[in-house]
Write an enzyme that holds these catalytic residues in place. Structure first.
Site, PDB file in Angstrom:
ATOM      1  CE  LYS A 288      -3.518 102.462   4.907  1.00 34.36           C
ATOM      2  NZ  LYS A 288      -3.864 103.431   4.040  1.00 34.36           N
TER       3      LYS A 288
ATOM      4  CE  LYS B   8     -10.289 100.462   6.971  1.00 30.61           C
ATOM      5  NZ  LYS B   8      -9.703 101.677   6.776  1.00 30.61           N
TER       6      LYS B   8
ATOM      7  CE  LYS C 115     -10.631 103.194  -2.334  1.00 28.45           C
ATOM      8  NZ  LYS C 115      -9.707 103.655  -1.369  1.00 28.45           N
TER       9      LYS C 115
HETATM   10  P1  TYM Z   1      -9.862 105.988   1.464  1.00 26.00           P
HETATM   11  O1  TYM Z   1      -9.536 105.926  -0.212  1.00 26.00           O
HETATM   12  O2  TYM Z   1      -9.435 104.661   2.120  1.00 26.00           O
HETATM   13  O3  TYM Z   1     -11.390 105.786   1.728  1.00 26.00           O
HETATM   14  C1  TYM Z   1     -12.299 106.733   1.006  1.00 26.00           C
HETATM   15  C2  TYM Z   1     -13.500 106.886   1.915  1.00 26.00           C
HETATM   16  O4  TYM Z   1     -14.251 105.807   2.129  1.00 26.00           O
HETATM   17  C3  TYM Z   1     -14.231 105.894   3.650  1.00 26.00           C
HETATM   18  N1  TYM Z   1     -14.281 104.162   4.092  1.00 26.00           N
HETATM   19  C4  TYM Z   1     -15.246 103.629   4.655  1.00 26.00           C
HETATM   20  N2  TYM Z   1     -16.408 104.190   5.275  1.00 26.00           N
HETATM   21  C5  TYM Z   1     -17.057 103.204   5.940  1.00 26.00           C
HETATM   22  N3  TYM Z   1     -16.858 101.884   5.883  1.00 26.00           N
HETATM   23  C6  TYM Z   1     -15.599 101.105   5.385  1.00 26.00           C
HETATM   24  N4  TYM Z   1     -15.306 100.046   5.558  1.00 26.00           N
HETATM   25  C7  TYM Z   1     -14.839 102.383   4.613  1.00 26.00           C
HETATM   26  N5  TYM Z   1     -13.525 102.136   4.033  1.00 26.00           N
HETATM   27  C8  TYM Z   1     -13.271 103.702   3.730  1.00 26.00           C
HETATM   28  C9  TYM Z   1     -13.257 106.610   4.427  1.00 26.00           C
HETATM   29  O5  TYM Z   1     -13.326 107.000   5.490  1.00 26.00           O
HETATM   30  C10 TYM Z   1     -13.036 107.752   3.365  1.00 26.00           C
HETATM   31  O6  TYM Z   1     -13.899 108.745   3.670  1.00 26.00           O
HETATM   32  N6  TYM Z   1      -6.711 109.015   3.801  1.00 26.00           N
HETATM   33  C11 TYM Z   1      -7.916 108.911   2.608  1.00 26.00           C
HETATM   34  C12 TYM Z   1      -7.914 109.636   1.620  1.00 26.00           C
HETATM   35  C13 TYM Z   1      -7.689 111.146   1.954  1.00 26.00           C
HETATM   36  C14 TYM Z   1      -8.635 112.064   2.342  1.00 26.00           C
HETATM   37  C15 TYM Z   1      -8.105 113.495   2.370  1.00 26.00           C
HETATM   38  C16 TYM Z   1      -9.991 111.944   2.844  1.00 26.00           C
HETATM   39  C17 TYM Z   1      -6.672 111.877   1.314  1.00 26.00           C
HETATM   40  N7  TYM Z   1      -6.901 113.265   1.658  1.00 26.00           N
HETATM   41  C18 TYM Z   1      -8.541 114.663   2.655  1.00 26.00           C
HETATM   42  C19 TYM Z   1     -10.525 113.273   3.394  1.00 26.00           C
HETATM   43  C20 TYM Z   1      -9.846 114.509   3.299  1.00 26.00           C
HETATM   44  C21 TYM Z   1      -8.329 107.447   2.528  1.00 26.00           C
HETATM   45  O7  TYM Z   1      -7.426 106.690   2.384  1.00 26.00           O
HETATM   46  O8  TYM Z   1      -9.457 107.403   2.046  1.00 26.00           O
END
Ligand code: TYM
Length: 334
Positions: free
Chosen positions: A116, A198, A201
């Site tokens: 990032k 991947k 969003k």
């Molecule tokens: P975020 O918002 O990017 O994504 C949310 C969840 O979706 C999963 N994910 C995917 N799984 C499979 N294939 C993909 N292409 C894909 N893109 C996203 C992510 O693995 C995630 O589970 N840092 C985290 C948010 C967060 C968090 C936490 C997660 C903040 N605090 C505490 C767990 C526990 C994030 O940006 O997720």
């Protein structure tokens, strides 16, 4: 004797950017599955969305919309605690304390920071660097055992274990060390326009993602324009990354093994296969989109549910913080 195997789970999602099928198959689907057996906390992590440039009005809209999306996916506020991160200030307080326990070197190793920040180290925001510390606070605050996430979060969860363990060693047993619960299938859904990246969003390439709330004609268009590989066989293989990705999406959407689909499409070309995949995705996502539209017609209800969730989350968070403040040596306020 019955053993009580009910554990606490916590997971989070960033509000900005509409949720897509990667989020759904990698994480949200498992959030929904876990709320029956476990005590579940699910959080819309709005403070994490401040780590890259943002538009305040859009953040407000997206946070509420993410609540509606999660409810539409089946997160049930009767069986789990759904809330917004900034509504529980203890997340920020614990993040500060943990930032004094975390080390520069371990944060520098985070792959997501490297991606990032795009190699930029001087002008990038400090929040992007300490992002994983806030994420550690999210989970450790609830003393959660399991964190249902996609593969891309594995490193962040290993880090939160290290930070939690260090705090426990330095100041006394306080935190549960959480485990990443990563699904066997769907943990890494790739972009439709580029199977080496991947699905994301924040990709800014509409054709790369299928959003949960995309209308049927948009889903059909995106799937039909998805890249494929050379050859014409519908088969999962290392030299067929695009078709392998589409097959795993199909298998997840329909709930059948990939091998069964390979058999079903053994005499079809890519065109027929993609038309069938589009149809399955339209069917699978229709109820989510419908429910989302209903919820967004009365956003006040979603906002009320999120407020109730924040109250329940605060009660647990405050218990942990009382312990953390005492162990840390902060003078109690009379
Ligand atoms: P975020 O918002 O990017 O994504 C949310 C969840 O979706 C999963 N994910 C995917 N799984 C499979 N294939 C993909 N292409 C894909 N893109 C996203 C992510 O693995 C995630 O589970 N840092 C985290 C948010 C967060 C968090 C936490 C997660 C903040 N605090 C505490 C767990 C526990 C994030 O940006 O997720």
């Amino acid at each position: 004797m019955t053993l009580n195997t009910r554990k606490r789970v916590f997971s989070g999602i960033q509000p900005t950017g509409e949720a897509h099928i990667g989020n759904f198959f990698g994480a949200i689907r498992n959030w929904v599955a876990n709320q029956d057996e476990h005590e579940a906390f699910y959080c819309i992590v709005d403070l994490h969305s401040l780590t890259l440039p943002w538009d305040p009005a859009e953040l407000t809209r997206a946070t509420l919309a993410k609540g509606a999306e999660l409810l539409a996916c089946g997160v049930d506020p009767g069986r789990s605690v759904l809330f917004v991160q900034s509504h529980v200030p203890a997340h920020s307080e614990l993040a500060w304390i943990l930032s004094c326990v975390a080390r520069m070197g371990e944060l520098r190793r985070m792959v997501q920071f490297k991606e990032k920040s795009k190699g930029e180290t001087e002008s990038v925001g400090v929040g992007l660097f300490t992002y994983p510390v806030l994420q550690a606070a999210d989970v450790l605050l609830y003393r959660a055992h399991g964190v249902p996430v996609g593969e891309d979060q594995r490193q962040h969860i290993e880090l939160m274990r290290d930070i939690g363990q260090r705090f426990n060693t330095l100041l006394g047993e306080t935190f549960v060390l959480p485990e990443a619960w990563i699904p066997a299938a769907g943990a890494r859904i790739m972009a439709l326009d580029d199977p080496t990246q991947k699905m994301s969003k924040s990709a800014d390439r509409p054709a790369s993602v299928v959003q949960l709330v995309d209308p049927p004609d948009v889903i059909v268009k995106k799937v039909k324009s998805a890249v494929t590989d050379s050859g014409r066989e519908v088969r999962a293989a290392d030299d067929k990354p695009a078709v392998s990705n589409l097959l795993s999406i199909f298998a997840l959407a329909e709930g059948v093994p990939v091998a069964e689909l390979e058999e079903r499409f053994s005499t079809s070309g890519y065109g027929d296969f993609k038309a069938a995949l589009a149809e399955v995705l339209v069917q699978r996502l229709a109820p989510i989109r419908e429910r989302y539209r209903e919820l967004m017609a009365d956003p006040g209800e979603t906002q009320r549910l999120l407020a109730t969730g924040a109250e329940a989350a605060s009660a647990i968070a405050e218990e942990t913080m009382a312990d953390v403040r005492a162990k840390t040596g902060l003078l109690p306020r009379l």
